[in-house]
Design a protein around this motif. Sequence first.
Motif, short mmCIF file in Angstrom:
data_model
loop_
_atom_site.label_atom_id
_atom_site.label_comp_id
_atom_site.label_asym_id
_atom_site.label_seq_id
_atom_site.Cartn_x
_atom_site.Cartn_y
_atom_site.Cartn_z
N ALA A 166 10.33 -18.58 -30.06
CA ALA A 166 9.89 -19.59 -29.10
C ALA A 166 10.55 -19.39 -27.74
O ALA A 166 11.52 -18.67 -27.59
N SER A 167 9.98 -20.05 -26.75
CA SER A 167 10.58 -20.15 -25.43
C SER A 167 10.73 -21.63 -25.10
O SER A 167 9.97 -22.47 -25.60
N ALA A 168 11.72 -21.96 -24.26
CA ALA A 168 11.99 -23.36 -23.97
C ALA A 168 12.33 -23.56 -22.50
O ALA A 168 12.94 -22.70 -21.87
N ILE A 169 11.92 -24.70 -21.99
CA ILE A 169 12.33 -25.16 -20.67
C ILE A 169 12.99 -26.52 -20.88
O ILE A 169 12.38 -27.43 -21.45
N ALA A 170 14.24 -26.65 -20.45
CA ALA A 170 14.98 -27.90 -20.62
C ALA A 170 15.44 -28.39 -19.25
O ALA A 170 16.08 -27.64 -18.51
N VAL A 171 15.10 -29.62 -18.92
CA VAL A 171 15.49 -30.22 -17.64
C VAL A 171 16.09 -31.59 -17.91
O VAL A 171 15.94 -32.16 -18.99
N ARG A 172 16.76 -32.16 -16.92
CA ARG A 172 17.41 -33.45 -17.08
C ARG A 172 16.61 -34.61 -16.49
O ARG A 172 16.90 -35.77 -16.78
N ASP A 173 15.62 -34.29 -15.69
CA ASP A 173 14.83 -35.34 -15.04
C ASP A 173 13.45 -35.40 -15.69
O ASP A 173 12.72 -34.41 -15.71
N PRO A 174 13.05 -36.58 -16.23
CA PRO A 174 11.73 -36.67 -16.86
C PRO A 174 10.58 -36.38 -15.90
O PRO A 174 9.55 -35.86 -16.30
N ALA A 175 10.77 -36.70 -14.62
CA ALA A 175 9.72 -36.41 -13.64
C ALA A 175 9.55 -34.91 -13.46
O ALA A 175 8.42 -34.42 -13.33
N VAL A 176 10.67 -34.18 -13.48
CA VAL A 176 10.59 -32.73 -13.37
C VAL A 176 9.92 -32.14 -14.61
O VAL A 176 9.11 -31.22 -14.52
N ALA A 177 10.24 -32.70 -15.77
CA ALA A 177 9.62 -32.23 -17.01
C ALA A 177 8.11 -32.42 -16.95
O ALA A 177 7.34 -31.54 -17.37
N TYR A 197 12.97 -23.85 -13.10
CA TYR A 197 13.37 -25.23 -13.38
C TYR A 197 14.40 -25.40 -14.50
O TYR A 197 15.19 -26.36 -14.48
N SER A 198 14.40 -24.52 -15.48
CA SER A 198 15.15 -24.80 -16.71
C SER A 198 16.66 -24.81 -16.51
O SER A 198 17.21 -23.97 -15.80
N GLN A 199 17.28 -25.76 -17.18
CA GLN A 199 18.74 -25.82 -17.28
C GLN A 199 19.17 -25.60 -18.72
O GLN A 199 20.28 -25.91 -19.11
N GLY A 200 18.25 -25.05 -19.50
CA GLY A 200 18.51 -24.79 -20.90
C GLY A 200 18.89 -23.35 -21.16
O GLY A 200 19.14 -22.57 -20.23
N VAL A 249 16.12 -34.76 -25.97
CA VAL A 249 17.26 -34.40 -26.80
C VAL A 249 18.51 -34.65 -25.97
O VAL A 249 18.78 -33.93 -24.99
N GLY A 250 19.28 -35.67 -26.34
CA GLY A 250 20.44 -36.02 -25.53
C GLY A 250 20.01 -36.44 -24.15
O GLY A 250 19.15 -37.31 -23.98
N ASP A 251 20.56 -35.80 -23.13
CA ASP A 251 20.18 -36.13 -21.75
C ASP A 251 19.22 -35.10 -21.17
O ASP A 251 19.04 -35.03 -19.96
N GLN A 252 18.57 -34.33 -22.05
CA GLN A 252 17.63 -33.31 -21.59
C GLN A 252 16.23 -33.57 -22.14
O GLN A 252 16.04 -34.22 -23.17
N PHE A 253 15.25 -33.00 -21.43
CA PHE A 253 13.86 -33.06 -21.84
C PHE A 253 13.36 -31.63 -22.02
O PHE A 253 13.41 -30.83 -21.08
N TRP A 254 12.93 -31.32 -23.25
CA TRP A 254 12.56 -29.96 -23.61
C TRP A 254 11.05 -29.79 -23.68
O TRP A 254 10.32 -30.69 -24.15
N ILE A 255 10.59 -28.63 -23.24
CA ILE A 255 9.20 -28.21 -23.40
C ILE A 255 9.23 -26.89 -24.14
O ILE A 255 9.90 -25.93 -23.70
N LEU A 256 8.54 -26.81 -25.26
CA LEU A 256 8.56 -25.63 -26.12
C LEU A 256 7.24 -24.88 -26.05
O LEU A 256 6.17 -25.49 -25.86
N ARG A 257 7.34 -23.57 -26.23
CA ARG A 257 6.15 -22.76 -26.44
C ARG A 257 6.38 -21.87 -27.66
O ARG A 257 7.42 -21.22 -27.76
N MET A 258 5.41 -21.85 -28.57
CA MET A 258 5.49 -20.98 -29.74
C MET A 258 4.96 -19.60 -29.35
O MET A 258 3.76 -19.42 -29.16
N ASP A 259 5.86 -18.65 -29.20
CA ASP A 259 5.45 -17.30 -28.79
C ASP A 259 4.88 -16.50 -29.95
O ASP A 259 3.93 -15.75 -29.80
#
Length: 304
Positions: A166-177, A197-200, A249-259
Amino acid sequence: MKAKFSRMWVAASVFAALSVAPPAMAAKQGAKTDSKADVRTDARTDGRATAPRPLPADAVASVNGVTIPKVSVDTMVKASGQPDSPQLRELFKGQLIANELLRQAAQKQHYEARPEVQAALEAAKTMIVTRAYMAEHLNAAPVSDADVKAKYDAVVATLGENEYHASAIAVRDPAVAQTVLDELRKGNDFAALARQYSQGPNAAQGGQLNWVSFKTPITAGNTQSWPQPIAEALVKLPKGGVSAEPLKVGDQFWILRMDDRRATQIPKFEDSAPLLRKQLEQVAMEKATAQVIGELVKNARIQQ
């Protein structure tokens, strides 16, 4: 010649910092320390110079009267892990010569008396003494072949039928997500958005994660150290699919892609054993270190 000496000079700086078999030790073996004696010629009464005196049999060079022993080159060759060759020995000899030149220049200007140098020497001494103490007092439990096999079996037992990439993008701001999701729906590149964008994890690599396998259905404590909501969402995604909403997840918002997904490929025990043994030995060393320090703490008066 200038390029060759430049490379020698740079390499020498590295080896000077590592203090690899400093040729200055040769002074303890009877080498000359008089800087005027290193011309390696004898002044004749008529003012002319005689032929250079031969080097000792166990030396490869002399710098202002300080001999550089062959054993120093031998040590560097062994430590390099490279095949022994005349070219490699010439390279290391040049580094030792430059190293000795630097040492002598610093000594002439009394750098050893500088406060920052004294502090560094004291710190190095403390580290060496501490390591020597730990080497004699650590009683790390030996790791047996049975221990390694048990660890292998335990790891294999946690694997599921399938594994996922998988690939992931993790950000702290829901608006950015939400912005990221909107960009993905427009067809923008996932990896580029991850780098932007990712901080993950692995953001610089486009958010790509390692292959992972979970037993399904997902249960607490059996997620290979992944957050449970992420593991649960991942196994439900089709190949190429992207999570419909950001996963908090905690203080982050994750977006996943199944590669990609595939049947779990279990590595052979023979291939896994060296790494597993190293991991077990590290754990045993950490446990032994904690025991030594714990005993010292019991018998110490510590005020904080």
